[in-house]
Design an enzyme around this catalytic site. Structure first.
Site, PDB file in Angstrom:
ATOM      1  N   SER A 286     -66.088 -61.751   5.329  1.00  0.00           N
ATOM      2  CA  SER A 286     -67.145 -61.015   4.622  1.00  0.00           C
ATOM      3  C   SER A 286     -68.305 -61.935   4.299  1.00  0.00           C
ATOM      4  O   SER A 286     -68.207 -63.154   4.412  1.00  0.00           O
ATOM      5  CB  SER A 286     -66.582 -60.438   3.326  1.00  0.00           C
ATOM      6  OG  SER A 286     -66.347 -61.490   2.409  1.00  0.00           O
ATOM      7  N   LYS A 287     -69.378 -61.309   3.845  1.00  0.00           N
ATOM      8  CA  LYS A 287     -70.560 -62.075   3.464  1.00  0.00           C
ATOM      9  C   LYS A 287     -70.208 -63.067   2.358  1.00  0.00           C
ATOM     10  O   LYS A 287     -70.710 -64.182   2.312  1.00  0.00           O
ATOM     11  CB  LYS A 287     -71.650 -61.109   2.995  1.00  0.00           C
ATOM     12  CG  LYS A 287     -72.858 -61.818   2.442  1.00  0.00           C
ATOM     13  CD  LYS A 287     -74.019 -60.888   2.297  1.00  0.00           C
ATOM     14  CE  LYS A 287     -74.923 -61.258   1.132  1.00  0.00           C
ATOM     15  NZ  LYS A 287     -75.103 -62.680   0.916  1.00  0.00           N
TER      16      LYS A 287
END
Ligand code: GLU
Length: 506
Positions: A261-262
């Site tokens: 994920s970011k």
């Protein structure tokens, strides 16, 4: 050549494109090119609530940077357009009608509140064959009730009618046969009257059909939708032309537990997007591979190997090789751990094989930002000397700023160790020596200076380190005589003089 092969990358423009999406597009591209087929971009923008300004442009820019060109799409054009789903409203309408007329779908009026109440009432509530007759829809309501609702223009949705207890088989090129009992599926909403738009499920399969997509290659997160899509293909009588599926493994966090994920990127300091993205609403900036000093082909090569292997150990591959060797058989079923150090390693390798001229162009914006005015030729020479130490384009500055700016401070540890009482006098002699040199090439000054040291019986290490300290300011950088030759005779003398004046040992 098989011109029947048509694949699509179908992003929803809801924000910047995740690097996992780039990998999906890349596999589509490799397969299309290998098969002599077409690589299509389709923008899936039917969910107006999630539309984000600039996201479509970002997608186009990212693929341009990566040099992955679409054969058809909103910008490339093509005869199966429009390629934005928001421009295909009327097309979907026909198929909603077709499904309703053939009783493969039905109209439902349940409000969100009613659905919530049902969810509370029945544990694990699912809108399906077992519950649909308790709901407010065209199957359960009387004709009169329906008419009354219609008259009032009550908002409705259309749901696909999934028959229970039927085996649905998804043939996946990576996962093999995936068999699902239809009873686990719910009657998904395929159309909403409120915005007159189909949902993802309908638009996606209608477009795959109309655009003659032969292979749906997409992320594993879409595998749960595949049985429903197979069901819908059957409802529409399109079994014959149903595309083949290939669901790619997830990109995992570097530690391997869960989807990348970011937040992982922020936490570990690496980009998760191909290009920099500025959120139009919050102004939040996310870093991109391009702006972080990566070369597009390094990113492509790195991504290609996250979930696929070419069957040999050679990791550096040209686009042609990747196209030739790509196969679903060699795509892994399990997730691929995102190894950021490996991305840097690839970039380092690609920097070595990229010309200094090309690299100069990429480094130039950094020099401009630092307000350094210097010739192209000079920068290319600097890059030639330091590229073997660089992993990212920014490293050229970290490794070589002293080629552009004279040191203003001197590494204390080296001063303590190497700057002796006699050093200023010795460097003074060195200045005299250098002043008299006619051929200021690296090899020539090296032999002159070394001869002088031997003649004077000076300590080679101390002189060399003091010399480096004067030119670089720190104990780093390439061969010292290469540095002197490149910055030139005058600058070398100036830096020596400055060091003699500045460095005082207490
Ligand atoms: N619009 C979907 C996405 O954003 C497409 C999924 C598919 O490729 O079918 O990923």
């Amino acid at each position: 050549m098989n011109n029947q092969i048509r694949v699509r990358f179908a992003p929803s423009p809801t924000g910047p494109l995740h690097i996992g999406g780039v990998r999906t597009a890349l596999y589509n591209y490799l397969f299309a090119k290998q098969q002599g087929g077409k690589f299509i971009l389709r923008i899936e923008d039917t969910d107006s609530n999630r539309f984000v300004e600039g996201a479509e442009k970002y997608i186009a820019d990212a693929f341009e940077w990566l040099n992955l060109e679409f054969d058809e799409g909103p910008l490339a054009g093509g005869k199966h357009g429009p390629y934005r789903q928001s421009e295909r409203k009327e097309i979907y309408q026909q198929y909603v009608t077709k499904l309703l007329n053939s009783e493969k779908a039905y109209i439902a009026y349940d409000t969100p509140e009613e659905l919530n109440t049902k969810r509370k009432e029945i544990s694990n509530f699912q809108y399906d064959a077992s519950t649909r007759m308790q709901m407010r829809n065209s199957l359960a309501l009387s004709l009169n009730e329906m008419e009354a609702l219609n008259e009032k223009r009550t908002p409705y949705v259309v749901r696909i009618k999934v028959e229970p207890d039927i085996e649905i088989t998804v043939n996946d090129l990576i996962r093999g046969e995936v068999i699902v009992n239809s009873s686990v599926l719910d009657d998904k909403v395929i159309y909403k009257s409120s915005d007159e738009l189909p949902t993802y499920h309908l638009a996606n399969i209608v477009d795959d059909h109309l655009m003659r997509i032969s292979h749906v290659i997409r992320g594993e997160e879409w595998l749960p939708s595949a049985p429903l899509h197979v069901w819908m293909y059957q409802c529409l009588g399109w079994e014959e032309t149903m595309p083949q599926f290939a669901h790619l493994p997830l990109l995992l966090k570097p530690e391997g537990n869960g989807k990348l994920s970011k937040r992982d990127g922020d936490r570990l300091g690496f980009p998760i997007f191909p290009l920099k993205w500025v959120d139009p609403q919050s102004g939040e900036v996310s870093s991109g591979y391009r702006e972080s000093g990566y070369l597009p082909h390094a990113v492509v090569n790195f991504l290609a190997l996250l979930g696929w292997n070419p069957g040999h150990d050679e990791e550096i591959m040209s686009m042609e090789e990747m196209i030739e060797l790509f196969s679903f058989d060699r795509c892994s079923k399990s997730g691929a751990k995102f190894d950021f150090e490996k991305a840097k390693w690839f970039n380092h390798q690609y920097i070595q094989t990229t010309s200094d001229e090309e690299l100069e162009k990429l480094f130039r914006p950094i020099l401009d930002e630092k307000k350094v005015i210097v010739s192209k030729e000079y920068v290319e020479k600097v890059i030639g000397l330091i590229k073997n130490r660089a992993h990212l384009i920014d490293d050229f500055w970290d490794q070589g700023s002293f080629f552009f700016i004279a040191p203003t401070s001197y590494d204390e540890k080296t001063v303590r160790k190497r700057w002796k009482a006699e050093t200023p006098e010795q460097l003074g002699e060195l200045i005299n020596l250098i002043e008299g040199v006619e051929d200021f090439s690296s090899a020539n000054i090296e032999s002159l200076i070394k001869d002088w040291i031997v003649l004077k019986q000076y300590h080679l290490g101390n002189i060399m380190n003091a010399f480096r300290l004067a030119l670089v300011g720190e104990p780093k950088g390439p061969h010292i005589f290469d540095i002197a030759a490149l910055i030139g005779q005058e600058e070398t003398i100036n830096r020596l003089k400055k060091a003699i004046i500045t460095i005082h040992k207490d």
